[in-house]
Design an enzyme around this catalytic site. Structure first.
Site, short mmCIF file in Angstrom:
data_model
loop_
_atom_site.label_atom_id
_atom_site.label_comp_id
_atom_site.label_asym_id
_atom_site.label_seq_id
_atom_site.Cartn_x
_atom_site.Cartn_y
_atom_site.Cartn_z
N ASN A 1 -3.36 -9.35 1.90
CA ASN A 1 -3.28 -7.90 2.07
C ASN A 1 -3.97 -7.51 3.37
OD1 ASN A 1 -6.19 -7.38 1.45
ND2 ASN A 1 -5.57 -8.19 -0.55
N LYS B 1 -10.18 3.65 -13.86
CA LYS B 1 -10.78 2.34 -13.58
C LYS B 1 -12.26 2.32 -13.92
CE LYS B 1 -10.57 -1.07 -9.80
NZ LYS B 1 -10.13 -1.28 -8.39
N LYS C 1 -13.03 -0.38 -16.94
CA LYS C 1 -13.69 -1.63 -16.54
C LYS C 1 -15.21 -1.57 -16.70
CE LYS C 1 -9.81 -3.06 -13.78
NZ LYS C 1 -9.28 -3.74 -12.59
N ASP D 1 -3.81 -9.48 -6.90
CA ASP D 1 -3.54 -9.34 -8.34
C ASP D 1 -2.64 -10.46 -8.85
OD1 ASP D 1 -4.99 -6.93 -8.63
OD2 ASP D 1 -3.31 -5.79 -7.82
N LYS E 1 6.43 -27.70 3.11
CA LYS E 1 6.95 -26.40 3.52
C LYS E 1 8.31 -26.15 2.87
CE LYS E 1 8.58 -23.87 7.58
NZ LYS E 1 8.82 -23.91 9.04
N PHE F 1 -14.50 -0.59 -6.39
CA PHE F 1 -13.79 0.21 -5.39
C PHE F 1 -12.39 0.51 -5.91
CE2 PHE F 1 -17.15 -0.39 -2.53
CZ PHE F 1 -16.90 0.29 -1.33
#
Length: 397
Positions: free
Chosen positions: A209, A336, A340, A278, A288, A322
């Site tokens: 990301n 969240k 959590k 995730d 490859k 975060f």
């Protein structure tokens, strides 16, 4: 607040050395034990005997002058100090520190010390504004060195501008304030995760990301500056970790989870700012992958939710997560926070390009489990990190 503190004062060669004499006196009067380390150029302005008389300690000037045969002097000094102050700090010595040069006792000792280092620049206004000096100071700042800003006024060279060594009284006040501010975090163990993860598909490809790690690294530095014992677990980024931080490098989400499990139980505060993948490829190919027509389907499987694990397993730890979202940011963050079992969550809108992953700026809202909301307006990630650490400090108190 300085009573009993062991302070190593490094004096480099500039006309402002006379203020270093007064600083030694002020620090001694405040109850600190001061040892002075002088460069050869500093001795052109003031003799070591002057500092010895005021500090009532030997003055160090030569790497090879070992006063005690059982100790290596510069290592012994580096380990002895609770804090180090360089005053005055010339453009030359700032450049040496930034370049990792150790060609005299002062710079050699600075490379060896793990104590916080305060740099008080003093030079001509044009030297202070030179791009090389600015770049060196920025590098040192990023590594965790702290600066005592010079004042503006009449300089010895005849110019009027910024570059005048701060007054000794002001420096003592700042050091006392810093000592007081950091005392609440002394001995606290803080775990911070930062950056992205890379999920391998084959030897040449991976999923990741846009996280740069800048926010997590800024948090690590801010917590370290408060006096905490910081462990930084980081995915692959192009950043140098702050000094005096235990640095643990990882690559994948599984790697990060393994390291978090290894360290979390001993921590007082955990800040999970990493952007962990995730999903990860179900199969990692040894060779490859070749082209397979016009499309390709890759099966993905869930990674372990590290934050969920910490929320379920925490005992005494203060846990901060975060929420980096692009829509319905507040709703997702509140969900969240509860789901959590977090103590606080930092909410930011990464859809805003001015404060996104790669930006040096951020703008966040900190939510706590007891319903508090604190908005931190757009500012540098460094300043946002300091503010977050201060908010955590209030919650802990």
């Amino acid at each position: 607040m300085l009573k009993g503190k062991k302070i190593l004062l490094g004096v480099s060669g500039g006309i402002a050395v006379y203020k270093a004499v007064a600083l030694t006196s002020k620090l001694t009067q405040a109850g600190a034990e001061v040892k002075v380390l002088m460069t050869s150029h500093a001795q052109e302005f003031v003799t070591p005997l002057t500092f010895q008389a005021i500090s009532r300690n030997p003055v160090y000037t030569d790497t090879f002058d070992e006063k005690d045969s059982k100790k290596i002097a510069h290592i012994d000094l580096a380990d002895w100090a609770d804090m180090v102050i360089i005053a005055p700090a010339t453009a030359n010595v700032i450049g040496k520190i930034a370049g990792g040069i150790a060609d005299d006792m002062l710079t050699t000792t600075l490379l060896a010390t793990q104590a916080p280092v305060y740099i008080a620049p003093a030079m001509n206004v044009h030297m202070y504004q030179h791009p090389a000096v600015i770049q060196n100071m920025q590098s040192l700042d990023a590594w965790g060195y702290r600066f005592i800003e010079p004042g503006e006024g009449y300089l010895a060279c005849g110019y009027v501008g910024k570059g005048r060594l701060e007054e000794p009284e002001k420096m003592v006040e700042l050091l006392e304030s810093e000592t007081n501010r950091c005392s609440g975090w002394q001995g606290k163990k803080v775990l911070i995760t930062a950056g992205p993860t890379r999920e391998a598909l084959d030897p040449v490809r991976y999923f990741t990301n846009y996280s740069s790690g800048k926010m997590g690294y800024a948090l690590a530095q801010a917590a370290m500056e408060q006096g905490a014992d910081v462990t930084l677990i980081s995915g692959p980024v192009h950043l140098s970790p702050p000094q005096r931080v235990q640095f643990v490098k990882v690559n994948s989400a599984a790697d990060m989870f393994d390291k978090v499990k290894q360290y979390y139980q001993d921590m007082d505060v955990i800040i999970k700012s990493a952007a962990v993948a995730d999903y990860t490829p179900a199969i990692v190919h040894n060779q490859k992958l070749k082209k397979q027509g016009s499309s390709m389907t890759i099966e993905m499987e869930r990674t372990t939710d590290i934050l969920q694990f910490l929320g379920e397993e925490k005992t005494h730890q203060y846990l901060v997560g975060f929420a980096a979202e692009t829509d319905n940011v507040m709703d997702y963050a509140k969900s969240k926070l509860t789901k959590k079992n977090l103590d606080a969550i930092v909410m930011n809108d990464v859809g805003n390009k001015e404060i996104g992953f790669a930006s040096d700026q951020n703008e966040v809202v900190v939510l706590t489990k007891d319903g508090k909301e604190q908005s931190l307006p757009q500012s540098s990630k460094k300043d946002i990190a300091k503010a977050i650490i201060q908010l955590i400090d209030k919650e802990l108190r």
